[in-house]
Design an enzyme around this catalytic site. Structure first.
Site, PDB file in Angstrom:
ATOM      1  N   LYS A  81       0.812  -1.220   0.000  1.00 56.54           N
ATOM      2  CA  LYS A  81       0.000   0.000   0.000  1.00 56.54           C
ATOM      3  C   LYS A  81       0.841   1.265   0.000  1.00 56.54           C
ATOM      4  O   LYS A  81       0.383   2.321  -0.427  1.00 56.54           O
ATOM      5  CB  LYS A  81      -0.941   0.005   1.216  1.00 56.54           C
ATOM      6  CG  LYS A  81      -2.119  -0.932   1.064  1.00 56.54           C
ATOM      7  CD  LYS A  81      -3.232  -0.553   2.024  1.00 56.54           C
ATOM      8  CE  LYS A  81      -4.481  -1.347   1.750  1.00 56.54           C
ATOM      9  NZ  LYS A  81      -5.573  -1.026   2.666  1.00 56.54           N
ATOM     10  N   LYS A 103      -5.332  -9.559  -6.248  1.00 53.21           N
ATOM     11  CA  LYS A 103      -6.592  -9.819  -5.542  1.00 53.21           C
ATOM     12  C   LYS A 103      -7.607  -8.713  -5.858  1.00 53.21           C
ATOM     13  O   LYS A 103      -7.215  -7.570  -6.141  1.00 53.21           O
ATOM     14  CB  LYS A 103      -6.355  -9.948  -4.031  1.00 53.21           C
ATOM     15  CG  LYS A 103      -6.089  -8.659  -3.344  1.00 53.21           C
ATOM     16  CD  LYS A 103      -6.276  -8.733  -1.833  1.00 53.21           C
ATOM     17  CE  LYS A 103      -6.029  -7.341  -1.291  1.00 53.21           C
ATOM     18  NZ  LYS A 103      -6.349  -7.091   0.061  1.00 53.21           N
ATOM     19  N   LYS A 119     -11.023  -3.123  -3.074  1.00 52.80           N
ATOM     20  CA  LYS A 119     -11.835  -1.896  -3.142  1.00 52.80           C
ATOM     21  C   LYS A 119     -11.036  -0.746  -3.722  1.00 52.80           C
ATOM     22  O   LYS A 119     -11.568   0.141  -4.342  1.00 52.80           O
ATOM     23  CB  LYS A 119     -12.266  -1.463  -1.732  1.00 52.80           C
ATOM     24  CG  LYS A 119     -13.232  -2.356  -1.041  1.00 52.80           C
ATOM     25  CD  LYS A 119     -13.694  -1.672   0.259  1.00 52.80           C
ATOM     26  CE  LYS A 119     -13.694  -2.576   1.454  1.00 52.80           C
ATOM     27  NZ  LYS A 119     -12.451  -2.768   2.147  1.00 52.80           N
TER      28      LYS A 119
HETATM   29  P1  TYM Z   1     -10.800  -5.127   4.183  1.00 50.27           P
HETATM   30  O1  TYM Z   1     -11.693  -3.985   4.421  1.00 50.27           O
HETATM   31  O2  TYM Z   1      -9.748  -4.967   3.126  1.00 50.27           O
HETATM   32  O3  TYM Z   1     -11.636  -6.425   3.785  1.00 50.27           O
HETATM   33  C1  TYM Z   1     -12.699  -6.930   4.607  1.00 50.27           C
HETATM   34  C2  TYM Z   1     -12.684  -8.449   4.570  1.00 50.27           C
HETATM   35  O4  TYM Z   1     -12.762  -8.930   3.236  1.00 50.27           O
HETATM   36  C3  TYM Z   1     -11.688  -9.821   2.962  1.00 50.27           C
HETATM   37  N1  TYM Z   1     -11.265  -9.627   1.581  1.00 50.27           N
HETATM   38  C4  TYM Z   1     -11.191 -10.615   0.679  1.00 50.27           C
HETATM   39  N2  TYM Z   1     -11.437 -11.924   0.779  1.00 50.27           N
HETATM   40  C5  TYM Z   1     -11.280 -12.662  -0.341  1.00 50.27           C
HETATM   41  N3  TYM Z   1     -10.868 -12.144  -1.527  1.00 50.27           N
HETATM   42  C6  TYM Z   1     -10.598 -10.826  -1.665  1.00 50.27           C
HETATM   43  N4  TYM Z   1     -10.221 -10.330  -2.829  1.00 50.27           N
HETATM   44  C7  TYM Z   1     -10.754  -9.998  -0.518  1.00 50.27           C
HETATM   45  N5  TYM Z   1     -10.569  -8.668  -0.301  1.00 50.27           N
HETATM   46  C8  TYM Z   1     -10.887  -8.457   0.999  1.00 50.27           C
HETATM   47  C9  TYM Z   1     -10.585  -9.410   3.924  1.00 50.27           C
HETATM   48  O5  TYM Z   1      -9.685 -10.474   4.174  1.00 50.27           O
HETATM   49  C10 TYM Z   1     -11.377  -9.038   5.153  1.00 50.27           C
HETATM   50  O6  TYM Z   1     -11.682 -10.196   5.914  1.00 50.27           O
HETATM   51  N6  TYM Z   1      -7.591  -4.912   7.996  1.00 50.27           N
HETATM   52  C11 TYM Z   1      -8.908  -5.346   7.574  1.00 50.27           C
HETATM   53  C12 TYM Z   1     -10.022  -4.742   8.393  1.00 50.27           C
HETATM   54  C13 TYM Z   1      -9.904  -4.927   9.861  1.00 50.27           C
HETATM   55  C14 TYM Z   1     -10.137  -6.132  10.562  1.00 50.27           C
HETATM   56  C15 TYM Z   1      -9.943  -5.786  11.942  1.00 50.27           C
HETATM   57  C16 TYM Z   1     -10.459  -7.430  10.195  1.00 50.27           C
HETATM   58  C17 TYM Z   1      -9.599  -3.956  10.761  1.00 50.27           C
HETATM   59  N7  TYM Z   1      -9.640  -4.461  12.011  1.00 50.27           N
HETATM   60  C18 TYM Z   1     -10.098  -6.756  12.930  1.00 50.27           C
HETATM   61  C19 TYM Z   1     -10.606  -8.394  11.194  1.00 50.27           C
HETATM   62  C20 TYM Z   1     -10.419  -8.043  12.549  1.00 50.27           C
HETATM   63  C21 TYM Z   1      -9.119  -4.932   6.139  1.00 50.27           C
HETATM   64  O7  TYM Z   1      -8.511  -4.016   5.655  1.00 50.27           O
HETATM   65  O8  TYM Z   1     -10.129  -5.621   5.530  1.00 50.27           O
END
Ligand code: TYM
Length: 332
Positions: free
Chosen positions: A113, A194, A197
């Protein structure tokens, strides 16, 4: 048997997509009645990169409405806006003082990032410490996430163990929970990356809010390959596009991707079946999402209820942690 505490989160930077759904939401919804679940819309994490203050509030509320629309039941699970609970930032600082510079420097998501940014915010670097706090604050047993969060979750486990060893048993050491297929949904236009967003082009992303036409168009244009027979060979990078389509269809229909491959004679048929499965999944989700747009007061009520419950747990944890650290209490 006591219910397991499940915690997970999503950033409100951009609309939710099918990767979020198949990698994370599926597990969130499926197990919500068996577990005690808390789902966070992590708006503070959204501040780690350039963001637009005029759209931040609406994006956060839309993400919360999306969680209810995909099937999170407010009677069973708690949905919380991260900034409504001060404990995240309080424990986040403690986690920054538990993690080391070396550990955070090894985070691959930070490397990805920050690449190409002329100004990298310190918060982007320390983000995994805040994520560890998100999880440890609620003593989560299980964290259902996609593959891309594995390294962050490992760090949260390491920090919990380190703190417990130094100051006495305080935190539950959380475990990751993954789906069988769909834990890494790839970009349709560039299947070696992957689905994300923050990707520059929406063409490779199926948003949960996409119209039926948009879904059909994006799937029709999805990259495949020049091999003529349809096969599931996930190790072959040249077949990454088809692998991704088969895994998505498998995750949506509950079948193994190999089985899906055997059902079609060509890519056209596969794409048609995948489009139909996506339309069937997303139609009711879009309808439920629209209901929240017409009733913002109900959404605000559910989120206030979530914040109250989360604050109760979080403020207890922070008090215990501060005591363990030897910080003096206000008023003696
Ligand atoms: P974020 O917002 O990027 O994504 C949310 C969830 O979606 C999953 N995900 C995917 N799974 C499969 N294929 C993909 N292409 C894909 N893109 C996203 C992510 O693995 C996630 O489960 N750091 C985290 C948010 C967060 C969080 C937490 C998660 C903050 N605090 C505490 C769990 C526990 C994030 O940026 O997810």
């Amino acid at each position: 048997m006591a219910k397991q505490r499940v915690l997970s989160g999503i950033q409100p930077t951009g609309r939710a997509h099918i990767g979020n759904y198949l990698g994370a939401f599926v597990n969130w919804v499926r197990d919500q009645s068996a577990n005690d679940s808390i789902f966070l819309v992590v708006d503070l994490h959204g501040l780690t990169v350039e963001n637009d203050r005029d759209s931040m509030g609406a994006a956060t509320l839309d993400m919360a409405a999306t969680l209810f629309a995909v099937g999170i039941d407010p009677g069973q699970a708690t949905v919380v806006i991260q900034s409504h609970v001060p404990g995240h930032v309080q424990l986040g600082w403690v986690m920054e003082c538990t993690a080391t510079y070396g550990e955070l420097s090894r985070m691959t998501q930070f490397k990805d990032k920050s690449k190409g940014l002329s100004k990298v915010r310190v918060g982007l670097f320390t983000y995994p410490a805040l994520m560890a706090a998100d999880i440890l604050l609620y003593h989560a047993d299980l964290v259902p996430v996609g593959d891309d969060q594995t390294q962050h979750l490992e760090l949260a486990r390491d920090l919990a163990i380190r703190f417990n060893n130094a100051y006495g048993e305080t935190f539950t050491v959380p475990k990751a929970q993954r789906v069988a297929h769909g834990s890494r949904v790839m970009d349709l236009a560039n299947p070696l990356q992957k689905m994300s967003k923050s990707s520059s082009s929406p063409q490779g992303i199926i948003f949960l809010s996409d119209s039926d036409d948009e879904i059909a168009r994006k799937i029709a244009r999805a990259k495949t390959d020049t091999f003529n027979e349809l096969a599931y060979l996930p190790e072959d990078p040249e077949r990454a596009g088809v692998t991704n389509l088969l895994e998505m269809l498998g995750a949506l229909t509950g079948k193994a991707p190999e089985e899906c491959a055997g059902e079609f004679s060509g890519y056209g048929q596969l794409k048609k079946a995948l489009t139909e499965a996506l339309v069937e999944l997303l139609t009711p989700i879009k309808i439920r999402f629209e209901l929240f747009q017409t009733d913002p007061a109900e959404l605000a009520r559910l989120l206030a209820q979530g914040a109250d419950r989360a604050n109760e747990i979080a403020s207890d944890t922070v008090r215990v942690v501060y005591d363990r650290l030897g910080l003096v209490r206000s008023g003696g």
